[in-house]
Design an enzyme around this catalytic site. Sequence first.
Site, PDB file in Angstrom:
ATOM      1  N   GLY A  89     -21.594   3.189 -10.191  1.00  0.00           N
ATOM      2  CA  GLY A  89     -23.006   2.873 -10.039  1.00  0.00           C
ATOM      3  C   GLY A  89     -23.324   1.502 -10.597  1.00  0.00           C
ATOM      4  N   ARG A  90     -24.563   1.324 -11.092  1.00  0.00           N
ATOM      5  CA  ARG A  90     -24.987   0.002 -11.546  1.00  0.00           C
ATOM      6  C   ARG A  90     -24.112  -0.532 -12.671  1.00  0.00           C
ATOM      7  NH1 ARG A  90     -30.543  -0.502 -13.631  1.00  0.00           N
ATOM      8  NH2 ARG A  90     -30.024   1.435 -14.701  1.00  0.00           N
ATOM      9  N   ILE A  91     -23.774   0.318 -13.633  1.00  0.00           N
ATOM     10  CA  ILE A  91     -22.932  -0.122 -14.743  1.00  0.00           C
ATOM     11  C   ILE A  91     -21.472  -0.171 -14.317  1.00  0.00           C
ATOM     12  CG2 ILE A  91     -22.093   0.497 -17.042  1.00  0.00           C
ATOM     13  CD1 ILE A  91     -24.885   1.599 -17.632  1.00  0.00           C
TER      14      ILE A  91
ATOM     15  N   SER B  25     -15.952   8.761  -7.430  1.00  0.00           N
ATOM     16  CA  SER B  25     -17.049   9.634  -7.834  1.00  0.00           C
ATOM     17  C   SER B  25     -17.403  10.463  -6.614  1.00  0.00           C
ATOM     18  CB  SER B  25     -18.260   8.861  -8.359  1.00  0.00           C
ATOM     19  OG  SER B  25     -18.837   8.089  -7.327  1.00  0.00           O
TER      20      SER B  25
ATOM     21  N   THR C 191     -18.819   5.369 -22.494  1.00  0.00           N
ATOM     22  CA  THR C 191     -20.082   4.811 -22.993  1.00  0.00           C
ATOM     23  C   THR C 191     -21.254   5.425 -22.239  1.00  0.00           C
ATOM     24  OG1 THR C 191     -19.910   2.933 -21.459  1.00  0.00           O
ATOM     25  CG2 THR C 191     -19.061   2.606 -23.689  1.00  0.00           C
TER      26      THR C 191
ATOM     27  N   ARG D  82     -22.245   9.486 -21.522  1.00  0.00           N
ATOM     28  CA  ARG D  82     -22.765  10.590 -22.320  1.00  0.00           C
ATOM     29  C   ARG D  82     -21.597  11.468 -22.756  1.00  0.00           C
ATOM     30  NH1 ARG D  82     -26.311   7.654 -22.426  1.00  0.00           N
ATOM     31  NH2 ARG D  82     -28.554   7.978 -22.085  1.00  0.00           N
TER      32      ARG D  82
ATOM     33  N   GLU E 293     -25.180  14.070 -31.579  1.00  0.00           N
ATOM     34  CA  GLU E 293     -25.381  12.802 -32.261  1.00  0.00           C
ATOM     35  C   GLU E 293     -26.565  12.910 -33.219  1.00  0.00           C
ATOM     36  OE1 GLU E 293     -25.831   9.879 -29.185  1.00  0.00           O
ATOM     37  OE2 GLU E 293     -23.835  10.246 -28.355  1.00  0.00           O
TER      38      GLU E 293
ATOM     39  N   HIS F 189     -23.128   5.185 -30.664  1.00  0.00           N
ATOM     40  CA  HIS F 189     -24.033   5.114 -29.514  1.00  0.00           C
ATOM     41  C   HIS F 189     -24.876   3.837 -29.562  1.00  0.00           C
ATOM     42  CE1 HIS F 189     -26.296   7.696 -26.327  1.00  0.00           C
ATOM     43  NE2 HIS F 189     -26.145   6.437 -25.943  1.00  0.00           N
TER      44      HIS F 189
END
Length: 311
Positions: free
Chosen positions: A152-154, A173, A232, A234, A263, A282
């Site tokens: 995706g975007r990242i 994916s 990075t 979840r 967390e 995080h």
Amino acid sequence: MKVAILDDYQNVALSMADWSSVAARAEITTFNDHVAEPDAVVERLAPFDVVCVMRERTPLPRNVIERLPRLKMIASTGPFNAAVDVAAAKERGIHVSTTGGYIESTVELTWALILAAARRLVDETLSVRTGGWQTTVGRQLGGSVLGVLGLGRIGRRVARVGAAFGMDVIAWSTNLTPEAAEKASATYVSREELFARADVLTIHLVLSERTRGLVGAAELGLMKPTALLVNTSRGPIVDEAALVEALRTQRIAGAGLDVFDVEPLSAGHPLRRLDNVVATPHIGYVADRVYRVFYGEAAAAIGQWLDAVGS
């Protein structure tokens, strides 16, 4: 009016934005610590009309929202927050606002973790600080395989950096097509091939019921014993117990982790102690420009809401 800013770990919320329009009409309280139990969250928030939450640090589910009769607005940072039950808020007439943000900082941290794990930067830095010198042989990334789980975007930006480093980039994916992969400088492969071929596997998926536990013992078992896993996105996308076992037994070589099931990470958690783990708390989105957008737009939204209600 009383405004609570939650989980301001670094005590920077008030300095990162102009809160003057809010401060002129409301009492602002910042909390630098974290409380997790629903009863503790309710007790803390009971006196407040407005709550500003930083991403998913403190969830606001229905069973918390319904116990806060004074709450009138939730200002959430980021464009989307799965930890806030928006439907429950709307049912009670609570206004929910969001903000913009940047994704570049997460891309940058992803590569910081990849490089730190590949070149054993923590070990070598500690060696220098304690009077030593070279202790490990690092891994060259150029010529190796970068597997991107989620393009995706990242993921697309991470893939392009890998290609610039001279890595062979592969991706998979659920909805990815070969054409979309090619546009991101990657080659589409099957799920099994992604895990089996990757020298570095980096995860960039949204957490959902479909992705929760997607990387489990079977997937980790497909990976090379020399492979690195980086997350990075979840924590619950990866079966944490299976990952700990794979790292403990050196079924995979190491991991770079910024996210975890719970967390903050508990003090005695094994991921804090394993020497083949580079762990950060995080901080993918914890960067100056991101914080200025988050807190700046949250403050503006609260100010506009106060205007609307005539406070």
